[in-house]
Motif scaffolding. Structure first.
Motif, PDB file in Angstrom:
ATOM      1  N   ALA A 154     -13.143  -3.310  22.646  1.00  0.00           N
ATOM      2  CA  ALA A 154     -13.965  -4.643  22.443  1.00  0.00           C
ATOM      3  C   ALA A 154     -13.772  -5.879  23.321  1.00  0.00           C
ATOM      4  N   CYS A 210     -11.654  -5.840  27.035  1.00  0.00           N
ATOM      5  CA  CYS A 210     -13.023  -5.460  28.018  1.00  0.00           C
ATOM      6  C   CYS A 210     -14.030  -6.899  27.963  1.00  0.00           C
ATOM      7  N   ARG A 246     -14.674  -9.646  31.734  1.00  0.00           N
ATOM      8  CA  ARG A 246     -15.974  -9.853  31.890  1.00  0.00           C
ATOM      9  C   ARG A 246     -15.828 -11.722  31.807  1.00  0.00           C
ATOM     10  N   HIS A 254     -17.140  -7.844  36.166  1.00  0.00           N
ATOM     11  CA  HIS A 254     -17.832  -7.453  37.254  1.00  0.00           C
ATOM     12  C   HIS A 254     -18.567  -7.844  38.046  1.00  0.00           C
ATOM     13  N   PHE A 290     -11.582   3.696  31.198  1.00  0.00           N
ATOM     14  CA  PHE A 290     -12.448   3.268  31.630  1.00  0.00           C
ATOM     15  C   PHE A 290     -13.624   3.528  30.733  1.00  0.00           C
ATOM     16  N   GLU A 291     -14.153   4.577  31.422  1.00  0.00           N
ATOM     17  CA  GLU A 291     -15.364   5.515  31.875  1.00  0.00           C
ATOM     18  C   GLU A 291     -15.947   6.390  29.955  1.00  0.00           C
ATOM     19  N   GLN A 307     -13.169   5.515  27.083  1.00  0.00           N
ATOM     20  CA  GLN A 307     -13.323   4.662  25.996  1.00  0.00           C
ATOM     21  C   GLN A 307     -14.111   4.020  26.316  1.00  0.00           C
ATOM     22  N   CYS A 308     -15.243   3.478  26.940  1.00  0.00           N
ATOM     23  CA  CYS A 308     -16.455   2.466  26.721  1.00  0.00           C
ATOM     24  C   CYS A 308     -17.363   3.155  26.375  1.00  0.00           C
ATOM     25  N   VAL A 365     -18.246   0.385  23.744  1.00  0.00           N
ATOM     26  CA  VAL A 365     -18.454  -0.972  24.248  1.00  0.00           C
ATOM     27  C   VAL A 365     -18.450  -0.813  25.859  1.00  0.00           C
ATOM     28  N   PRO A 366     -19.480  -2.255  26.327  1.00  0.00           N
ATOM     29  CA  PRO A 366     -19.868  -2.496  27.562  1.00  0.00           C
ATOM     30  C   PRO A 366     -18.519  -2.160  28.331  1.00  0.00           C
ATOM     31  N   TYR A 367     -19.217  -1.570  29.827  1.00  0.00           N
ATOM     32  CA  TYR A 367     -18.473  -0.887  30.946  1.00  0.00           C
ATOM     33  C   TYR A 367     -17.948  -2.231  31.675  1.00  0.00           C
ATOM     34  N   PRO A 368     -16.438  -3.044  31.973  1.00  0.00           N
ATOM     35  CA  PRO A 368     -16.769  -4.214  32.345  1.00  0.00           C
ATOM     36  C   PRO A 368     -16.575  -4.566  33.195  1.00  0.00           C
TER      37      PRO A 368
END
Length: 185
Positions: free
Chosen positions: A83, A86, A90, A96, A111-112, A114-115, A120-123
């Protein structure tokens, strides 16, 4: 909608926990290193690089993984959370808002996954560039080579240690920079 910045391409390469065989029961592939190379679009030059070591949350580093990446369990235990990593992408890199690239689709998909798994928000934004496909098309190759093969094809040295995210991102950025420069001449 996020502002679109086209000044730089963030080249990302991840290393994740891995095994010589199937994923052991109770474990999952976790990102353990995020390599970032920043490519200036105007000059086609690499201007920055960074390796972020990430502490795995769902797995441990196998001997096979250490042999491949050189990263040990002790190395990643000293890393930051996924987290936090990521959030760095950002805030410090504005991932982003920028185009980002990787060699193939694995990094984006990891990333997709694991987020989603960790909440966790996708960075990144939606503009992912598959550098492997782009390189292959630009060079009219009959198939998509690995990164080391593409470097050899381009006449470029492999800088650093293969399968270290920071070094692989740097090398991928050299390949992309060459494509940008060739497109202008």
């Amino acid at each position: 909608m996020a502002k679109r910045l086209l000044d730089r391409i963030l080249v990302v390469d991840v290393e994740a926990t891995c095994w010589d065989g199937p994923v052991p029961e109770g474990q999952a592939n976790d990102i353990i290193e995020i390599g970032i190379a920043v490519l200036d679009v105007a000059t086609a030059e690499r201007v920055d690089r960074r390796g972020i070591i990430v502490r795995p949350e769902r797995s441990s580093v196998s001997p096979f993984c250490t042999e491949l990446t050189t990263l040990t369990q002790e190395d990643v235990d000293a890393g930051i959370s996924f987290a936090e990593a990521c959030a760095i992408l950002r805030t410090e890199y504005r991932a982003h808002e920028r185009v980002w690239a990787s060699w193939g689709e694995y990094d984006r998909q990891q990333f997709e996954r694991q987020c989603a798994a960790l909440g966790v928000p996708y960075p990144f934004g939606t503009r992912h560039l598959n550098a492997k496909t782009l390189y292959s098309l630009a060079r009219a190759l009959p198939r998509e080579p690995g990164m080391a093969g593409a470097l050899a094809d381009a006449g470029l040295p492999l800088e650093g240690t293969h399968h270290r995210g920071v070094d692989d991102a740097w090398n991928i950025a050299a390949l992309l920079g060459g494509l940008l420069a060739a497109g202008r001449s």
